[in-house]
Every structure is written in structure tokens, then in C-alpha cells.
Design a protein around this motif. Structure first.
Motif, PDB file in Angstrom:
ATOM      1  N   UNK A   2      20.855  89.661 -44.844  1.00  0.00           N
ATOM      2  CA  UNK A   2      21.878  88.618 -44.903  1.00  0.00           C
ATOM      3  C   UNK A   2      22.424  88.275 -43.523  1.00  0.00           C
ATOM      4  N   UNK A   3      22.206  89.145 -42.548  1.00  0.00           N
ATOM      5  CA  UNK A   3      22.750  88.944 -41.199  1.00  0.00           C
ATOM      6  C   UNK A   3      21.612  89.107 -40.190  1.00  0.00           C
ATOM      7  N   UNK A   4      20.617  88.251 -40.311  1.00  0.00           N
ATOM      8  CA  UNK A   4      19.387  88.409 -39.542  1.00  0.00           C
ATOM      9  C   UNK A   4      19.607  88.447 -38.039  1.00  0.00           C
ATOM     10  N   UNK A   5      20.529  87.642 -37.537  1.00  0.00           N
ATOM     11  CA  UNK A   5      20.748  87.625 -36.082  1.00  0.00           C
ATOM     12  C   UNK A   5      21.809  88.620 -35.627  1.00  0.00           C
ATOM     13  N   UNK A   6      22.460  89.311 -36.576  1.00  0.00           N
ATOM     14  CA  UNK A   6      23.444  90.335 -36.230  1.00  0.00           C
ATOM     15  C   UNK A   6      24.808  89.810 -35.846  1.00  0.00           C
ATOM     16  N   UNK A   7      25.099  88.551 -36.139  1.00  0.00           N
ATOM     17  CA  UNK A   7      26.395  87.982 -35.737  1.00  0.00           C
ATOM     18  C   UNK A   7      27.564  88.672 -36.431  1.00  0.00           C
ATOM     19  N   UNK A   8      27.420  89.011 -37.694  1.00  0.00           N
ATOM     20  CA  UNK A   8      28.481  89.717 -38.414  1.00  0.00           C
ATOM     21  C   UNK A   8      28.706  91.094 -37.796  1.00  0.00           C
ATOM     22  N   UNK A  19      23.740  94.671 -27.971  1.00  0.00           N
ATOM     23  CA  UNK A  19      22.513  95.308 -28.459  1.00  0.00           C
ATOM     24  C   UNK A  19      21.521  94.207 -28.838  1.00  0.00           C
ATOM     25  N   UNK A  20      20.261  94.346 -28.453  1.00  0.00           N
ATOM     26  CA  UNK A  20      19.266  93.338 -28.849  1.00  0.00           C
ATOM     27  C   UNK A  20      19.203  93.203 -30.376  1.00  0.00           C
ATOM     28  N   UNK A  21      18.944  92.009 -30.824  1.00  0.00           N
ATOM     29  CA  UNK A  21      18.899  91.723 -32.257  1.00  0.00           C
ATOM     30  C   UNK A  21      17.944  92.664 -32.988  1.00  0.00           C
ATOM     31  N   UNK A  22      16.861  93.028 -32.355  1.00  0.00           N
ATOM     32  CA  UNK A  22      15.871  93.914 -32.966  1.00  0.00           C
ATOM     33  C   UNK A  22      16.491  95.245 -33.391  1.00  0.00           C
ATOM     34  N   UNK A  23      17.525  95.697 -32.664  1.00  0.00           N
ATOM     35  CA  UNK A  23      18.115  97.018 -32.919  1.00  0.00           C
ATOM     36  C   UNK A  23      19.559  96.972 -33.416  1.00  0.00           C
TER      37      UNK A  23
END
Length: 91
Positions: A2-8, A19-23
């Protein structure tokens, strides 16, 4: 999911903002040099995992299998009742 790019995550966990989106969802998987560049070293700036889900899952599956095996062995050694059917011990 639900938070693919990690913005939440980045919004509510400022330690992970670089932190990079991958991690970002699993920062403990990031190599140490990546953690240092992000300014978030797991165990120093961010807590260690409480539960390792892979280990906990294997332990749980083993315990369930043992419980099923114990139940199966206890019902297979039950004595036949008056109807000829096996009944559980203690009943």
C-alpha cells in the motif's frame, strides 16, 4: 503493497526518511554502508527487529505439526467403545 514508495513510512518514521525505497520497509536488509549513508544504522538509530518472521514461521509450523502428530497418536491408541468405534482416552 500500500506504500510502495515509502512516503507513509518516511513521514511517520523520520529515521528512515533517507533510506532508499528498496529498503525503507525492511531497513535491516540494507547493507551497512547503505544504512550509514541514509543516517540510519539498525541497532543504533533504529531498533533491531523484534521478530524474525522466517524463523518464527518455521517454529510455529513445527509446533503445529508436533501437536497434530501427538493428537493423531493419542486417538489411534484409543480403545474401542461399546459400538465398536474407537473413543478417546479419558472419556
Amino acid at each position: 503493497k500500500h506504500d510502495k514508495d515509502g512516503s507513509f513510512v518516511r513521514r511517520y518514521l523520520p529515521q528512515l526518511r533517507n533510506m532508499p525505497t528498496k529498503y525503507v520497509h525492511e531497513p535491516w536488509r540494507a547493507p551497512l554502508d547503505v544504512q550509514r549513508r541514509a543516517g540510519c544504522v539498525v541497532g543504533e538509530d533504529y531498533p533491531e527487529r523484534i521478530v524474525d518472521h522466517a524463523v518464527a514461521s518455521k517454529e510455529c509450523i513445527a509446533k503445529i505439526a508436533a501437536a497434530y502428530a501427538q493428537e493423531k497418536s493419542s486417538t489411534s491408541s484409543a480403545q474401542p467403545g461399546p459400538t465398536g468405534r474407537k473413543r478417546k482416552r479419558g472419556t
